[in-house]
Structure formats: C-alpha cells, structure tokens
Design an enzyme around this catalytic site. Structure first.
Site, PDB file in Angstrom:
ATOM      1  N   ASN A  15      11.858  -8.431  -1.429  1.00 53.36           N
ATOM      2  CA  ASN A  15      11.837  -9.271  -2.632  1.00 53.36           C
ATOM      3  C   ASN A  15      12.914  -8.820  -3.613  1.00 53.36           C
ATOM      4  O   ASN A  15      13.580  -9.651  -4.244  1.00 53.36           O
ATOM      5  CB  ASN A  15      10.460  -9.219  -3.300  1.00 53.36           C
ATOM      6  CG  ASN A  15       9.481 -10.141  -2.620  1.00 53.36           C
ATOM      7  OD1 ASN A  15       9.541 -11.355  -2.798  1.00 53.36           O
ATOM      8  ND2 ASN A  15       8.594  -9.581  -1.809  1.00 53.36           N
ATOM      9  N   MET A  92       3.722   0.146  -6.060  1.00 44.66           N
ATOM     10  CA  MET A  92       2.364   0.464  -5.606  1.00 44.66           C
ATOM     11  C   MET A  92       1.628   1.413  -6.557  1.00 44.66           C
ATOM     12  O   MET A  92       0.992   2.371  -6.140  1.00 44.66           O
ATOM     13  CB  MET A  92       2.410   1.051  -4.188  1.00 44.66           C
ATOM     14  CG  MET A  92       2.996   0.080  -3.164  1.00 44.66           C
ATOM     15  SD  MET A  92       2.188  -1.536  -3.157  1.00 44.66           S
ATOM     16  CE  MET A  92       0.672  -1.103  -2.322  1.00 44.66           C
ATOM     17  N   LEU A  95      -0.108  -0.001 -13.478  1.00 43.06           N
ATOM     18  CA  LEU A  95       0.609   0.315 -14.710  1.00 43.06           C
ATOM     19  C   LEU A  95      -0.379   0.455 -15.863  1.00 43.06           C
ATOM     20  O   LEU A  95      -1.267  -0.388 -16.035  1.00 43.06           O
ATOM     21  CB  LEU A  95       1.635  -0.777 -14.994  1.00 43.06           C
ATOM     22  CG  LEU A  95       2.796  -0.756 -13.987  1.00 43.06           C
ATOM     23  CD1 LEU A  95       3.564  -2.060 -14.005  1.00 43.06           C
ATOM     24  CD2 LEU A  95       3.724   0.431 -14.267  1.00 43.06           C
ATOM     25  N   HIS A 111       2.571 -11.332  -5.543  1.00 42.79           N
ATOM     26  CA  HIS A 111       1.416 -10.866  -4.765  1.00 42.79           C
ATOM     27  C   HIS A 111       1.241 -11.781  -3.554  1.00 42.79           C
ATOM     28  O   HIS A 111       1.286 -13.007  -3.692  1.00 42.79           O
ATOM     29  CB  HIS A 111       0.173 -10.914  -5.667  1.00 42.79           C
ATOM     30  CG  HIS A 111      -1.041 -10.351  -5.010  1.00 42.79           C
ATOM     31  ND1 HIS A 111      -1.294  -8.990  -4.939  1.00 42.79           N
ATOM     32  CD2 HIS A 111      -2.073 -10.959  -4.372  1.00 42.79           C
ATOM     33  CE1 HIS A 111      -2.428  -8.796  -4.286  1.00 42.79           C
ATOM     34  NE2 HIS A 111      -2.923  -9.971  -3.937  1.00 42.79           N
ATOM     35  N   GLU A 144      -3.270  -6.195 -18.335  1.00 48.27           N
ATOM     36  CA  GLU A 144      -3.870  -4.877 -18.095  1.00 48.27           C
ATOM     37  C   GLU A 144      -4.839  -4.871 -16.914  1.00 48.27           C
ATOM     38  O   GLU A 144      -5.244  -3.820 -16.451  1.00 48.27           O
ATOM     39  CB  GLU A 144      -4.532  -4.367 -19.376  1.00 48.27           C
ATOM     40  CG  GLU A 144      -3.459  -4.055 -20.423  1.00 48.27           C
ATOM     41  CD  GLU A 144      -3.999  -3.518 -21.727  1.00 48.27           C
ATOM     42  OE1 GLU A 144      -5.133  -3.018 -21.724  1.00 48.27           O
ATOM     43  OE2 GLU A 144      -3.276  -3.616 -22.737  1.00 48.27           O
ATOM     44  N   VAL A 146      -5.585  -5.712 -12.909  1.00 48.04           N
ATOM     45  CA  VAL A 146      -4.739  -5.763 -11.706  1.00 48.04           C
ATOM     46  C   VAL A 146      -4.772  -7.161 -11.075  1.00 48.04           C
ATOM     47  O   VAL A 146      -5.858  -7.716 -10.842  1.00 48.04           O
ATOM     48  CB  VAL A 146      -5.221  -4.712 -10.679  1.00 48.04           C
ATOM     49  CG1 VAL A 146      -4.420  -4.815  -9.387  1.00 48.04           C
ATOM     50  CG2 VAL A 146      -5.099  -3.319 -11.271  1.00 48.04           C
TER      51      VAL A 146
HETATM   52  C1  GRF Z   1       5.268  -8.187  -1.053  1.00 43.60           C
HETATM   53  O1  GRF Z   1       4.457  -8.856  -0.134  1.00 43.60           O
HETATM   54  C2  GRF Z   1       4.773  -8.358  -2.450  1.00 43.60           C
HETATM   55  O2  GRF Z   1       4.117  -9.560  -2.672  1.00 43.60           O
HETATM   56  C3  GRF Z   1       3.792  -7.222  -2.582  1.00 43.60           C
HETATM   57  O3  GRF Z   1       4.360  -6.152  -1.894  1.00 43.60           O
HETATM   58  C4  GRF Z   1       5.223  -6.671  -0.873  1.00 43.60           C
HETATM   59  C5  GRF Z   1       6.557  -6.033  -1.093  1.00 43.60           C
HETATM   60  O4  GRF Z   1       7.420  -6.310  -0.021  1.00 43.60           O
HETATM   61  N1  GRF Z   1       3.488  -6.942  -3.965  1.00 43.60           N
HETATM   62  P1  GRF Z   1       8.976  -5.982  -0.136  1.00 43.60           P
HETATM   63  O5  GRF Z   1       9.088  -4.493  -0.447  1.00 43.60           O
HETATM   64  O6  GRF Z   1       9.547  -6.827  -1.214  1.00 43.60           O
HETATM   65  O7  GRF Z   1       9.538  -6.306   1.215  1.00 43.60           O
END
Ligand code: GRF
Length: 215
Positions: A15, A92, A95, A111, A144, A146
């Site tokens: 992404n 991951m 925050l 997400h 705030e 998740v």
């Molecule tokens: C994606 O599926 C995003 O929606 C989620 O984590 C994944 C990240 O994938 N929050 P990448 O590192 O962008 O390949």
C-alpha cells in the site's frame, strides 16, 4: 503548499508503494509523501521508501516502556516533517490518544475488511472462518478506538470457495491499492467533510472509486 504526507507501516509496504507511486506521478491531489516511518528496522516498506527517493525513518519502540511514550516520539518525528496527513498502511501498533490528538482528523487507515465487520489483526482469516461470501477493504479516519473511525471509502471483494488467507488477501490488496490512492486524493483535494460518524464526499468531479486518471 500541498499536503505533506507521512506513511507509517510495519511490513511489506505494498500500500505504501501505491501511495509513493501516486505521489511521484502527481496523483494525490497536490499531496506529497515526504517520509516513510516504520517501527521495524527490517521492514520492506523502508526499502520501498528508499527506492522512491523519499526519506525513511526507523523509530525504535525498544527504549519506550509505555505506548504513550512511543506515541510522543512518533509525534515529534512527524511534526519535525510538518506533516498534515498521516497514512497508516499496515502499522501494527495501537496508536495512543496523545498521537491521535496531535493530528486531529488527519490520520487515515486502511483495513482489509468491510468494517465494522472483522476489525483487529486477522480480518482476512476471520472473514474466511466466518464463511462470508463477500469481504473487502475500508479506508477510514483513525480515532482512539481501533478500526472504528468514520469511513471514507469501501469496496467489496468476493470470497471464492477455495480461498485461503493468502489468496484472498492478495485480491483484497489489489483493491486496497487504488482505494487508498483515491481516498488520499480526496483528502488532499479537500473533498472530505466529517459530520459525526459520516464522511461526506464532494464527488462533483467524479465518483471517488471511479477515479482512474492521475490528477
Ligand atoms: C493491508 O492489507 C492493510 O489493509 C492492513 O495491513 C496490510 C498491509 O499490507 N492494514 P502492505 O504492507 O501494504 O502490503
């Protein structure tokens, strides 16, 4: 001046790459990715930033005993870059409130499910195990709680009978890559207006999920 964007990510960074490419192509409505930040020194996303010629910063969580302390450090780094949009792209970590408050309505997340279905760390696996026929991707403002902030864009993806987590996640990510670019374009073009839980989208120019041409 255009919107100065930071990407926060922990992993593969596909992404992030979509956003970096769009930034290089002038396709973010005047927005520009100026820094890629990771909490993992080895994260591939840092290489993606390097390859794009964008500054990368590893912010080591190790010295911080609290989530708030680490959040303050992230705020310091981002404010040092005059950031006005934070794009979470597979970051991951939860925050803390001090981080969210430092960038009011300026943090967006992607997400891999149709929220509010399947929040949390394993949304693709959870969708398969629940037996849903359709899942998808969501871009939303982060607050705030998740995976709970106001929704900007969503797109559905079919779950196929033989899908495993890897195959389905790969198809969801294909959708994510253009959905995230569209959402950031809308933000930077000042076409998003938050009204409580509802995000109103000024789509007088083009339906947001149909934006094909760089702008
Ligand atoms: C994606 O599926 C995003 O929606 C989620 O984590 C994944 C990240 O994938 N929050 P990448 O590192 O962008 O390949």
């Amino acid at each position: 001046m255009g919107t100065r964007i930071a990407i926060l990510a922990s992993g593969e960074g596909t992404n992030a790459k979509a956003l970096l490419d769009a930034s290089a192509n002038g396709a973010l409505g005047g927005g520009e990715v100026v820094v890629v930040v990771s909490d993992r020194r080895e994260a591939a996303v840092l290489d993606r930033g390097d390859q794009a010629g964008v500054e990368t910063v590893f912010v080591d969580p190790e010295p911080f005993s609290t989530r708030a302390g680490y959040g303050d450090e992230l705020v310091r780094v981002l404010q040092g870059h005059n950031i006005s949009l934070v794009c979470l792209a597979g970051f991951m970590r939860i925050l803390p409130p001090n981080f969210i408050k430092a960038f009011p309505d300026q943090i967006i997340n992607i997400h891999p499910s149709l929220l509010p279905a399947f929040p949390g760390a394993h949304p693709v696996r959870d969708a398969i195990e629940w037996g849903v026929r359709v899942t998808g991707a969501t871009v939303h403002f982060a607050d705030e709680k998740v995976d709970a902030g106001p929704i900007i864009l969503q797109q559905a993806v079919q779950v196929l009978p033989d899908d495993d987590e890897e195959a389905l996640h790969a198809r969801v990510k294909e959708v994510e890559h253009h959905l995230y670019v569209d959402a950031v374009w809308l933000f930077c073009s000042q076409k998003l207006h938050i009204d409580g839980r509802i995000v109103r989208v000024d789509d007088s120019e083009a339906p947001p999920s149909k934006l094909k041409e760089p702008r």
